[in-house]
Design an enzyme around this catalytic site. Structure first.
Site, PDB file in Angstrom:
ATOM      1  N   LEU A  33       0.713  -1.018   0.504  1.00  0.00           N
ATOM      2  CA  LEU A  33      -0.021   0.226   0.163  1.00  0.00           C
ATOM      3  C   LEU A  33       0.560   0.917   0.070  1.00  0.00           C
ATOM      4  CD1 LEU A  33      -2.868  -0.892   2.309  1.00  0.00           C
ATOM      5  CD2 LEU A  33      -2.347  -1.406   0.278  1.00  0.00           C
ATOM      6  N   HIS A  34       0.482   1.887  -0.280  1.00  0.00           N
ATOM      7  CA  HIS A  34       0.857   3.968  -1.072  1.00  0.00           C
ATOM      8  C   HIS A  34       0.014   4.433  -0.467  1.00  0.00           C
ATOM      9  CE1 HIS A  34      -0.674   3.970  -4.370  1.00  0.00           C
ATOM     10  NE2 HIS A  34      -0.260   2.856  -4.724  1.00  0.00           N
ATOM     11  N   HIS A  37      -3.283   4.379  -2.877  1.00  0.00           N
ATOM     12  CA  HIS A  37      -4.424   3.256  -1.403  1.00  0.00           C
ATOM     13  C   HIS A  37      -4.412   3.584  -0.556  1.00  0.00           C
ATOM     14  CE1 HIS A  37      -1.779  -0.012  -3.759  1.00  0.00           C
ATOM     15  NE2 HIS A  37      -2.705  -0.278  -3.728  1.00  0.00           N
ATOM     16  N   GLY A 147      -9.687   3.076  -7.765  1.00  0.00           N
ATOM     17  CA  GLY A 147      -8.218   4.557  -7.628  1.00  0.00           C
ATOM     18  C   GLY A 147      -9.072   4.492  -9.581  1.00  0.00           C
ATOM     19  N   ASP A 150      -6.545   3.614 -12.492  1.00  0.00           N
ATOM     20  CA  ASP A 150      -6.973   2.241 -13.111  1.00  0.00           C
ATOM     21  C   ASP A 150      -8.072   2.449 -14.128  1.00  0.00           C
ATOM     22  OD1 ASP A 150      -4.654   0.391 -12.614  1.00  0.00           O
ATOM     23  OD2 ASP A 150      -5.161   0.036 -10.577  1.00  0.00           O
ATOM     24  N   ILE A 176      -3.541   9.918  -7.511  1.00  0.00           N
ATOM     25  CA  ILE A 176      -2.671  10.273  -6.438  1.00  0.00           C
ATOM     26  C   ILE A 176      -1.650  10.299  -7.351  1.00  0.00           C
ATOM     27  CG2 ILE A 176      -1.970  10.234  -4.109  1.00  0.00           C
ATOM     28  CD1 ILE A 176      -4.396  10.692  -3.931  1.00  0.00           C
ATOM     29  N   ARG A 187       4.574  -0.497  -8.748  1.00  0.00           N
ATOM     30  CA  ARG A 187       5.534  -1.021  -9.914  1.00  0.00           C
ATOM     31  C   ARG A 187       6.196  -0.405  -9.970  1.00  0.00           C
ATOM     32  NH1 ARG A 187       0.709  -3.417 -12.285  1.00  0.00           N
ATOM     33  NH2 ARG A 187       1.421  -5.962 -12.431  1.00  0.00           N
TER      34      ARG A 187
HETATM   35  O1  PAF Z   1      -6.028  -3.666  -8.006  1.00  0.00           O
HETATM   36  C1  PAF Z   1      -5.675  -3.866  -7.563  1.00  0.00           C
HETATM   37  O2  PAF Z   1      -4.930  -3.725  -6.582  1.00  0.00           O
HETATM   38  C2  PAF Z   1      -6.594  -5.555  -8.111  1.00  0.00           C
HETATM   39  O3  PAF Z   1      -6.656  -5.697  -9.758  1.00  0.00           O
HETATM   40  C3  PAF Z   1      -7.949  -5.749  -6.995  1.00  0.00           C
HETATM   41  C4  PAF Z   1      -9.226  -4.702  -7.752  1.00  0.00           C
HETATM   42  C5  PAF Z   1      -7.654  -5.377  -6.153  1.00  0.00           C
HETATM   43  C6  PAF Z   1      -8.609  -7.362  -7.370  1.00  0.00           C
HETATM   44  O4  PAF Z   1      -7.271  -7.985  -7.746  1.00  0.00           O
END
Ligand code: PAF
Length: 283
Positions: A33-34, A37, A147, A150, A176, A187
């Site tokens: 997490l960053h 998130h 988010g 994506d 963000i 990544r």
């Molecule tokens: O965006 C993500 O981190 C993943 O695709 C998710 C929504 C947690 C499903 O595994």
């Protein structure tokens, strides 16, 4: 901050919350997490009585040639970041808890999944919808937070929720960015110092598109051409795609008249980065 690993246990906790009349927000993640998130968790915390953060590196959304085992993980950091942002519990199941021996059922959305990310990752969204559908059934949240980074994933989940009548509100949260414009992503840790600098070309190309749109440019081809030239000036960057699409259906747009999504995917060295920008949507 409780770390829950079994479906039975998380269900028990959520049932107690619901009995007490509490609302529940879910933030599905793959961990590491960053601040991106954390902004989802903070929003979920502001809008719900209790917040579940799921941390699960979902194998069904990785294809055989994508390295599931090297996906970055750090559950201690995830606990700390979730606690700071206001989560109630972390749900962190094993693969065998989510996909036990004999598991053989999938959710597949069509139309929005074959383009953009789906074009080079044909089984990816089937894995995403399957695991998110399972999480919705396990946790039964009132709201789930995704988010805008994506953007395609958010559109796919929205379609699944509409089509399959999941009783959950999907909340999209803004991208963000680092101070210099790079979109936050788990990544980014793969980038060397030189690649980190080169990666700025993604946000620079999106800024250029925004400027052209604000100046009244309506031709998608003209904007894509200018973005392509901009990205090609960076020697470490290899374009995967630059698209201009309807921001809900994800269909290509030629003349820009309604809200559009401009998603891009660019390889910087061995790291594939995505970013996007929505123009013209006010709500
Ligand atoms: O965006 C993500 O981190 C993943 O695709 C998710 C929504 C947690 C499903 O595994």
């Amino acid at each position: 901050m409780k770390l829950i690993t079994t479906i039975t246990e998380i269900r028990k906790i959520v049932t107690e919350w619901k009995k007490a009349g509490k609302s529940v927000g879910l933030v599905p993640t793959m961990g590491y997490l960053h601040e991106g998130h954390q902004s989802l968790i903070q929003k979920a915390h502001a809008e719900n009585d209790e917040v579940v953060v799921s941390v699960f590196v979902n194998p069904t959304q990785f294809s055989a040639n994508e390295d599931l085992s090297s996906y970055p993980r750090n559950i201690e950091n995830d606990l700390e970041k979730s606690r700071e942002a206001g989560a109630s519990v972390i749900f962190h199941p094993d693969v065998s808890e989510m996909y036990p021996e004999g598991y053989n059922t999938y959710i597949e959305a069509f139309g929005v999944t074959e383009v953009l990310e789906g074009a080079s990752r044909p089984t990816h969204f089937r894995g995403v919808t399957t695991v998110v559908g399972k999480l919705f059934n396990i946790i039964q949240p009132d709201r789930a937070y995704f988010g805008q980074k994506d953007a395609q994933q958010a559109a796919v989940i929205e379609q699944m929720v509409r089509d399959l009548n999941f009783p959950v509100a999907v909340v999209r949260c803004p991208i963000i960015r680092e101070a210099d414009g790079l979109a936050k992503s788990s990544r980014n840790v793969y980038l060397s110092a030189e690649e980190r600098q080169a990666a700025l070309v993604l946000s620079h190309a999106l800024k250029l598109a925004k400027k052209m749109l604000e100046q009244g440019e309506k031709s998608a081809a003209t904007i894509r051409h200018a973005m392509t030239e901009k990205i090609q000036q960076e020697p470490l960057a290899v374009i995967d795609y630059i698209k201009i699409v309807d921001d809900r259906t994800l269909r290509d747009v030629r003349v820009i008249e309604a809200p559009v999504l401009i998603p891009i995917a660019v390889r910087i060295g061995n790291t594939r980065l995505i970013d996007n920008f929505v123009f013209g949507r006010t709500e």
